[in-house]
Motif scaffolding. Structure first.
Motif, PDB file in Angstrom:
ATOM      1  N   ASN A  78       3.955   7.445 -15.173  1.00  0.00           N
ATOM      2  CA  ASN A  78       3.133   8.135 -16.166  1.00  0.00           C
ATOM      3  C   ASN A  78       3.078   9.638 -15.898  1.00  0.00           C
ATOM      4  O   ASN A  78       3.178  10.453 -16.820  1.00  0.00           O
ATOM      5  N   GLN A  88       3.290   2.391 -12.136  1.00  0.00           N
ATOM      6  CA  GLN A  88       2.807   2.835 -13.443  1.00  0.00           C
ATOM      7  C   GLN A  88       2.283   4.256 -13.366  1.00  0.00           C
ATOM      8  O   GLN A  88       2.544   5.087 -14.247  1.00  0.00           O
ATOM      9  N   TYR A  89       1.554   4.553 -12.285  1.00  0.00           N
ATOM     10  CA  TYR A  89       1.011   5.897 -12.084  1.00  0.00           C
ATOM     11  C   TYR A  89       2.140   6.909 -11.880  1.00  0.00           C
ATOM     12  O   TYR A  89       2.160   7.983 -12.497  1.00  0.00           O
ATOM     13  N   GLY A 117       0.766  -6.815  -6.373  1.00  0.00           N
ATOM     14  CA  GLY A 117       0.459  -6.126  -7.620  1.00  0.00           C
ATOM     15  C   GLY A 117       0.209  -4.651  -7.451  1.00  0.00           C
ATOM     16  O   GLY A 117       0.439  -3.861  -8.377  1.00  0.00           O
ATOM     17  N   GLN A 118      -0.254  -4.253  -6.263  1.00  0.00           N
ATOM     18  CA  GLN A 118      -0.542  -2.846  -6.029  1.00  0.00           C
ATOM     19  C   GLN A 118       0.710  -1.983  -6.202  1.00  0.00           C
ATOM     20  O   GLN A 118       0.612  -0.827  -6.637  1.00  0.00           O
ATOM     21  N   CYS A 119       1.877  -2.545  -5.874  1.00  0.00           N
ATOM     22  CA  CYS A 119       3.120  -1.789  -6.074  1.00  0.00           C
ATOM     23  C   CYS A 119       3.276  -1.386  -7.534  1.00  0.00           C
ATOM     24  O   CYS A 119       3.581  -0.232  -7.855  1.00  0.00           O
ATOM     25  N   TRP A 120       3.028  -2.347  -8.418  1.00  0.00           N
ATOM     26  CA  TRP A 120       3.260  -2.105  -9.841  1.00  0.00           C
ATOM     27  C   TRP A 120       2.206  -1.181 -10.441  1.00  0.00           C
ATOM     28  O   TRP A 120       2.495  -0.403 -11.362  1.00  0.00           O
ATOM     29  N   GLU A 121       1.003  -1.215  -9.916  1.00  0.00           N
ATOM     30  CA  GLU A 121      -0.012  -0.244 -10.351  1.00  0.00           C
ATOM     31  C   GLU A 121       0.422   1.165  -9.964  1.00  0.00           C
ATOM     32  O   GLU A 121       0.285   2.117 -10.743  1.00  0.00           O
ATOM     33  N   ALA A 122       0.947   1.292  -8.732  1.00  0.00           N
ATOM     34  CA  ALA A 122       1.408   2.609  -8.277  1.00  0.00           C
ATOM     35  C   ALA A 122       2.618   3.073  -9.079  1.00  0.00           C
ATOM     36  O   ALA A 122       2.720   4.252  -9.444  1.00  0.00           O
ATOM     37  N   SER A 146       1.263   3.356  -3.270  1.00  0.00           N
ATOM     38  CA  SER A 146       0.063   4.095  -3.681  1.00  0.00           C
ATOM     39  C   SER A 146      -0.107   5.364  -2.858  1.00  0.00           C
ATOM     40  O   SER A 146      -0.421   6.438  -3.390  1.00  0.00           O
ATOM     41  N   GLN A 159       0.793  -1.228   0.000  1.00  0.00           N
ATOM     42  CA  GLN A 159       0.000   0.000   0.000  1.00  0.00           C
ATOM     43  C   GLN A 159       0.824   1.274   0.000  1.00  0.00           C
ATOM     44  O   GLN A 159       0.365   2.331  -0.422  1.00  0.00           O
ATOM     45  N   PHE A 214       9.308   0.290 -16.663  1.00  0.00           N
ATOM     46  CA  PHE A 214       8.111   1.020 -16.246  1.00  0.00           C
ATOM     47  C   PHE A 214       8.251   2.518 -16.471  1.00  0.00           C
ATOM     48  O   PHE A 214       7.289   3.261 -16.318  1.00  0.00           O
TER      49      PHE A 214
END
Length: 284
Positions: free
Chosen positions: A166, A162-163, A155-160, A125, A122, A203
Motif C-alpha cells: 500500500n 499489505q502495508y 497471517g501477520q506476514c500478509w498483513e505486513a 512487520s 514478525q 498483493f
C-alpha cells in the motif's frame, strides 16, 4: 557482474556453507536445512549488495537485514563471520553457554544483527517499520527481509505485505526462501502455498521468481528490484532444504538434524572435504 566477481561470490558461498556444516557438527545438532537454503542469498548480500562496515556495525547509513526465519541463524552467522563482523572461531560457540551466537539471532549479542527474530511471522512487520522510518528520513538505505515459505502460514506476514504494498515501500526488499519444506513436512502437505509469486503480485508487489542457488540470478534480481520506483518489490527464491549438499537435500528430516550416527557424520565430513577442496582450488 563480471566473471571475476561471480567467482568471488561462489567462493564465498562455499565458505559460508562449510562454516554452517562445521558449526552444527561441532554443536551436534541444529537447523541445517533452512541455513543451507539461504547460503547463496547471503553470499550475494554480503559479497555484493549490502552497504555495511564490519568495523562499525552501527554505521548510520547501513543497509539492514531481517532474517525473519530466525532458525536460519547459522547461515547468517557464517556470512557475518566471513564479512569480518567477528572472528570465525566464534562460530564454534553456537548456542552454548555465554555465546554471542544464540540459536536464533538476537540484536543484543551479535555484531551485524539489527533485529531479534525467531518468532515466525514478525520479521515482515519489523522490516516494514524500518523501511517506513528510512522513507521518512529520505534515506537511501535498504532493508532486506528474508522470510521462509513455511512462515507464510502466519497471517501477520500478509498483513505486513499489505502495508508494504500500500505504501509502495520499494526500499524493503522481500526475499522469500521457497524451499518447500517446514518443520513437520512439505509445505504442500501441511498448508499448500499454491503459487507464492502470484499471491505476492495480487498483493501489489513487483515479483521476480528465480533459482535460489544461482548467485548471478540473485544479484540481477536485486538490481532489478532496486530499479522499481512505484511499487513494493519481492524476490521468490526457488531453493531446496539442505541446498548444496545432496545428502542433506534428500534427508527426510532435514529441518533440524542431529549428528548422532555414522551416516550423517560421514556425509558432513565428505561435504566439508569437497567444499574445502573447491575453496583451496579457487583462491583468487
Amino acid at each position: 557482474m563480471n566473471e571475476q566477481e561471480l567467482k568471488k561470490l561462489k567462493l564465498l558461498s562455499a565458505k559460508i556453507r562449510v562454516n554452517v556444516i562445521k558449526m552444527l557438527k561441532n554443536l551436534g545438532h541444529g537447523h541445517i536445512g533452512g541455513s543451507l537454503s539461504i547460503v547463496e542469498l547471503m553470499s550475494v548480500l554480503y559479497g555484493k549488495q549490502l552497504n555495511y562496515d564490519p568495523e562499525n556495525p552501527q554505521k548510520e547509513d547501513r543497509d539492514m537485514v531481517v532474517l525473519s526465519k530466525g532458525h536460519g541463524g547459522p547461515g547468517w552467522y557464517s556470512a557475518l563471520a566471513e564479512a569480518g563482523f567477528f572472528n570465525r572461531k566464534l562460530l564454534f560457540t553456537l548456542n552454548q553457554g555465554g555465546t554471542r551466537l544464540p540459536s536464533h539471532p538476537d540484536r543484543r549479542y551479535t555484531p551485524g544483527v539489527d533485529m531479534t527474530t525467531g518468532s515466525l511471522g514478525q520479521g515482515a512487520s519489523v522490516a516494514a517499520g524500518m523501511a517506513t522510518g528510512m522513507k521518512l528520513k529520505d534515506s537511501e538505505q535498504y532493508v532486506y527481509v528474508i522470510i521462509g515459505d513455511g512462515e507464510l502460514n502466519e497471517g501477520q506476514c500478509w498483513e505486513a505485505f499489505q502495508y508494504i504494498a500500500n505504501y509502495k515501500l520499494n526500499n524493503c526488499i522481500v526475499l522469500i526462501d521457497d524451499n518447500k519444506k517446514q518443520l513437520d513436512g512439505t509445505t504442500r502437505e501441511i498448508m499448500n502455498q499454491f503459487d507464492i509469486a502470484k499471491k505476492m503480485e495480487a498483493f501489489g508487489f513487483y515479483v521476480q521468481k528465480i533459482k535460489g542457488n544461482d548467485e548471478a540470478a540473485i544479484n540481477e534480481a536485486i538490481e532489478k528490484a532496486k530499479e522499481v520506483k512505484d511499487s513494493a518489490v519481492c524476490v521468490v527464491l526457488d531453493t531446496i532444504k539442505g541446498q548444496g549438499i545432496p545428502f542433506f537435500e534428500t534427508l527426510a528430516g532435514n529441518h533440524s538434524v542431529k549428528f548422532n550416527n555414522d551416516e550423517i557424520n560421514h556425509a558432513a565430513d565428505e561435504a566439508i572435504k569437497q567444499l574445502e577442496a573447491f575453496i583451496g582450488g579457487g583462491r583468487l
